[in-house]
Design an enzyme around this catalytic site. Structure first.
Site, PDB file in Angstrom:
ATOM      1  N   GLU A  18       0.811  -1.094  -0.011  1.00  0.00           N
ATOM      2  CA  GLU A  18       0.170   0.086  -0.252  1.00  0.00           C
ATOM      3  C   GLU A  18       0.809   1.336   0.110  1.00  0.00           C
ATOM      4  OE1 GLU A  18      -2.611   1.590  -0.083  1.00  0.00           O
ATOM      5  OE2 GLU A  18      -4.386   0.138   0.355  1.00  0.00           O
ATOM      6  N   ARG A  98      -7.807  -0.190  13.355  1.00  0.00           N
ATOM      7  CA  ARG A  98      -6.468  -0.257  12.809  1.00  0.00           C
ATOM      8  C   ARG A  98      -6.292   1.218  11.951  1.00  0.00           C
ATOM      9  NH1 ARG A  98      -5.514  -1.439   7.352  1.00  0.00           N
ATOM     10  NH2 ARG A  98      -6.267  -3.122   6.579  1.00  0.00           N
ATOM     11  N   ASN A 100      -5.213   2.760   8.275  1.00  0.00           N
ATOM     12  CA  ASN A 100      -5.247   2.567   6.754  1.00  0.00           C
ATOM     13  C   ASN A 100      -4.481   3.926   6.068  1.00  0.00           C
ATOM     14  OD1 ASN A 100      -6.081   0.465   5.335  1.00  0.00           O
ATOM     15  ND2 ASN A 100      -7.522   1.582   4.297  1.00  0.00           N
ATOM     16  N   ASN A 146      -9.967   5.208   2.899  1.00  0.00           N
ATOM     17  CA  ASN A 146      -8.751   5.009   1.605  1.00  0.00           C
ATOM     18  C   ASN A 146      -8.446   6.290   0.895  1.00  0.00           C
ATOM     19  OD1 ASN A 146      -7.488   2.354   1.118  1.00  0.00           O
ATOM     20  ND2 ASN A 146      -9.457   1.535   1.234  1.00  0.00           N
ATOM     21  N   ASP A 194      -9.968   2.147  -4.199  1.00  0.00           N
ATOM     22  CA  ASP A 194      -8.723   1.830  -2.955  1.00  0.00           C
ATOM     23  C   ASP A 194      -8.303   3.141  -3.010  1.00  0.00           C
ATOM     24  OD1 ASP A 194      -6.878   0.891  -1.160  1.00  0.00           O
ATOM     25  OD2 ASP A 194      -7.158  -0.869  -1.742  1.00  0.00           O
TER      26      ASP A 194
END
Length: 283
Positions: A18, A98, A100, A146, A194
């Site tokens: 990512e 969590r 991102n 995202n 995303d």
């Protein structure tokens, strides 16, 4: 609409690659493996790569104005100093949640996203974090926070909450959002939006999870370019290299029963366009 060929920049097996980010000061690409707890660098001029392990799942790593990195971690936002020292800037652990994706705004603030591990609707947030550690929650009804990015003039902010299948756009002024509306919707069967990046023409490039592609949308929301990739889980994209003309694309292999050989690698599309210089975090 045109398609564009790709190359493999870094052959890897990242679980959840990512967050590609061009570190202009160092002339290298930063990227992460969220579930692998790794921060990677890659210098395309020399081929040199480095890997640093984090103690928690890491959602993003971005350059700081004074050197070092800011990290969006499971339990909050931390600062990694040039000498390797670490300290928390804002720590707020939430069970089952969590970090991102994250992005640095034109004013140097970090817009840090979170999500629940089970991806429950409303379990995530998007927060604005400044260099002094102050935090304002800007969006509090998010599932999977995202892609985030700004128009060339800094007056628009683009944002993706992946399960909505939308790329949204806000008016952006003095660190505040208004006028949320839809720029583009991803149709059924084409994957989920995303990560994103914005180019110098104001076009928005969107990585498609389960879609095996990156798409470019014009500022009016028209699809005009597609980059097809040989792996299904395409996660994020960013411009880098000399002149910011090369598009780097991260991918993942998590959850795939029989992942393709290149799943988890970083791809590059040479000469894909013209990127914007990304600001460094002010902390």
């Amino acid at each position: 609409m045109t398609t564009t060929p790709y190359e493999v920049a870094v052959r890897a097996e990242a679980q959840l690659g990512e967050g590609p980010t061009w570190d202009a000061a160092a002339g290298r690409l930063l990227w992460i493996d969220i579930l692998g707890c790794r921060v990677h660098t890659y210098d395309p001029a020399t081929g040199r790569r480095t890997v640093r392990r984090t103690e928690q799942h890491v959602g993003a790593a971005k350059p700081r104005a004074g050197g070092g990195l800011v990290l969006n971690l499971r339990d909050g936002v931390g600062l990694l100093d040039p000498d390797g020292g670490f300290r928390w800037l804002h720590r707020e652990p939430v069970s089952g949640r969590r970090a991102n994706d994250a992005a640095v705004a034109p004013d140097g603030s970090l817009w840090a996203g979170t999500m629940r591990y089970d991806e429950a609707p409303g379990g995530g947030t998007l927060s604005r974090v400044t260099g002094d550690g102050s935090v304002d929650v800007e969006l509090d009804d998010v599932a999977v926070s995202n892609g985030t990015g700004w128009s060339p003039d800094g007056r628009l902010m683009y944002y993706i909450d992946s399960p909505t299948r939308r790329v949204d756009v806000f008016d952006y002024e003095d660190g505040r959002l208004s006028g949320r509306r839809t720029l583009a919707e991803i149709e059924d069967g084409a994957g989920f939006p995303d990560g994103l990046t914005v180019d110098a023409d104001g076009c928005v490039w969107v990585a498609l999870w389960q879609g095996a592609a990156v798409r470019r949308y014009t500022p009016e929301g028209r699809l005009d370019r597609v980059i097809e990739l040989p792996v299904p889980l395409v996660t994020a994209c960013a411009f880098g290299g000399a002149g910011l003309s090369d598009l780097y694309v991260t991918t993942a292999r998590t959850g795939l029963t029989e992942p393709p050989a290149l799943a988890g690698s970083v791809f590059v599309v040479p000469g894909a366009g013209k990127g914007l210089v990304q600001p460094a975090f002010s902390g």
